[in-house]
Design a protein around this motif. Structure first.
Motif, PDB file in Angstrom:
ATOM      1  N   ALA A  23       0.832  -1.207   0.000  1.00 46.99           N
ATOM      2  CA  ALA A  23       0.000   0.000   0.000  1.00 46.99           C
ATOM      3  C   ALA A  23       0.864   1.255   0.000  1.00 46.99           C
ATOM      4  O   ALA A  23       1.904   1.309   0.664  1.00 46.99           O
ATOM      5  CB  ALA A  23      -0.913  -0.005   1.219  1.00 46.99           C
ATOM      6  N   PHE A  24       0.422   2.257  -0.742  1.00 45.64           N
ATOM      7  CA  PHE A  24       1.059   3.571  -0.706  1.00 45.64           C
ATOM      8  C   PHE A  24       0.564   4.315   0.520  1.00 45.64           C
ATOM      9  O   PHE A  24      -0.643   4.387   0.759  1.00 45.64           O
ATOM     10  CB  PHE A  24       0.702   4.397  -1.957  1.00 45.64           C
ATOM     11  CG  PHE A  24       1.370   3.918  -3.201  1.00 45.64           C
ATOM     12  CD1 PHE A  24       2.698   4.204  -3.453  1.00 45.64           C
ATOM     13  CD2 PHE A  24       0.663   3.169  -4.130  1.00 45.64           C
ATOM     14  CE1 PHE A  24       3.316   3.762  -4.611  1.00 45.64           C
ATOM     15  CE2 PHE A  24       1.265   2.716  -5.291  1.00 45.64           C
ATOM     16  CZ  PHE A  24       2.596   3.017  -5.524  1.00 45.64           C
ATOM     17  N   GLU A  25       1.479   4.870   1.301  1.00 48.77           N
ATOM     18  CA  GLU A  25       1.113   5.670   2.467  1.00 48.77           C
ATOM     19  C   GLU A  25       0.914   7.106   2.007  1.00 48.77           C
ATOM     20  O   GLU A  25       1.817   7.708   1.427  1.00 48.77           O
ATOM     21  CB  GLU A  25       2.222   5.589   3.514  1.00 48.77           C
ATOM     22  CG  GLU A  25       1.817   6.164   4.837  1.00 48.77           C
ATOM     23  CD  GLU A  25       2.873   5.927   5.899  1.00 48.77           C
ATOM     24  OE1 GLU A  25       3.712   6.837   6.085  1.00 48.77           O
ATOM     25  OE2 GLU A  25       2.860   4.852   6.517  1.00 48.77           O
ATOM     26  N   VAL A  26      -0.282   7.644   2.241  1.00 46.28           N
ATOM     27  CA  VAL A  26      -0.654   8.955   1.721  1.00 46.28           C
ATOM     28  C   VAL A  26      -1.292   9.798   2.827  1.00 46.28           C
ATOM     29  O   VAL A  26      -2.184   9.324   3.529  1.00 46.28           O
ATOM     30  CB  VAL A  26      -1.657   8.818   0.542  1.00 46.28           C
ATOM     31  CG1 VAL A  26      -1.990  10.161  -0.048  1.00 46.28           C
ATOM     32  CG2 VAL A  26      -1.107   7.883  -0.524  1.00 46.28           C
ATOM     33  N   GLN A  27      -0.840  11.043   2.947  1.00 43.49           N
ATOM     34  CA  GLN A  27      -1.385  11.944   3.961  1.00 43.49           C
ATOM     35  C   GLN A  27      -2.654  12.629   3.461  1.00 43.49           C
ATOM     36  O   GLN A  27      -2.676  13.180   2.357  1.00 43.49           O
ATOM     37  CB  GLN A  27      -0.370  13.013   4.349  1.00 43.49           C
ATOM     38  CG  GLN A  27      -0.884  13.955   5.414  1.00 43.49           C
ATOM     39  CD  GLN A  27       0.104  15.054   5.770  1.00 43.49           C
ATOM     40  OE1 GLN A  27       1.215  15.111   5.259  1.00 43.49           O
ATOM     41  NE2 GLN A  27      -0.315  15.941   6.649  1.00 43.49           N
ATOM     42  N   ILE A  28      -3.691  12.601   4.274  1.00 44.46           N
ATOM     43  CA  ILE A  28      -4.907  13.372   4.005  1.00 44.46           C
ATOM     44  C   ILE A  28      -4.677  14.759   4.578  1.00 44.46           C
ATOM     45  O   ILE A  28      -4.400  14.918   5.766  1.00 44.46           O
ATOM     46  CB  ILE A  28      -6.148  12.726   4.646  1.00 44.46           C
ATOM     47  CG1 ILE A  28      -6.391  11.336   4.068  1.00 44.46           C
ATOM     48  CG2 ILE A  28      -7.376  13.626   4.439  1.00 44.46           C
ATOM     49  CD1 ILE A  28      -7.501  10.568   4.762  1.00 44.46           C
TER      50      ILE A  28
END
Length: 96
Positions: free
Chosen positions: A2-7
Motif C-alpha cells: 500500500a502507498f502511504e498517503v497523507q490526508i
C-alpha cells in the motif's frame, strides 16, 4: 504494498451521521495534488492500494474504515471511530 498517503483536506457535509460527515478527501503526494471521494478511498484501502493518515499535533494518526450501527462504511482515525480528526482539516479546493 500500500502507498502511504497523507490526508490534508476534506470536503464536509452538514449531516450528523458519521458515515455522511465527509464526502471526499485530498492532499498532495510526491508533489501532485489529489482529491477522491470517500467511497473511492474505502475501496482503495480494502484493496490494499492505499494507507491514509493525517497529522494531529505533528503525530501520524492512521485512517481506518469504520462501520456505523446501520452498517455504513466511513473513514475515521485509528485511535477513534470518530471523524473529528478529519473534520478539523481544511476544506479541499478543486484541483487541476
Amino acid at each position: 504494498m500500500a502507498f502511504e498517503v497523507q490526508i490534508m483536506c476534506v470536503n464536509k457535509t452538514t449531516k450528523p451521521d458519521p458515515h455522511k460527515r465527509i464526502s471526499s478527501i485530498g492532499g498532495e503526494h510526491k508533489g501532485k495534488k489529489w482529491h477522491i471521494s470517500v467511497e473511492t478511498a474505502i475501496r482503495g484501502i480494502e484493496a490494499g492500494h492505499w494507507e491514509f493518515y493525517t497529522l494531529v499535533n505533528d503525530q501520524k494518526r492512521y485512517v481506518e474504515i469504520a462501520v456505523s450501527t446501520q452498517g455504513n462504511k466511513y473513514l475515521a482515525t485509528s485511535d477513534s471511530a470518530d471523524t473529528l480528526d478529519l473534520i478539523g482539516l481544511e476544506n479541499c479546493t478543486v484541483h487541476d
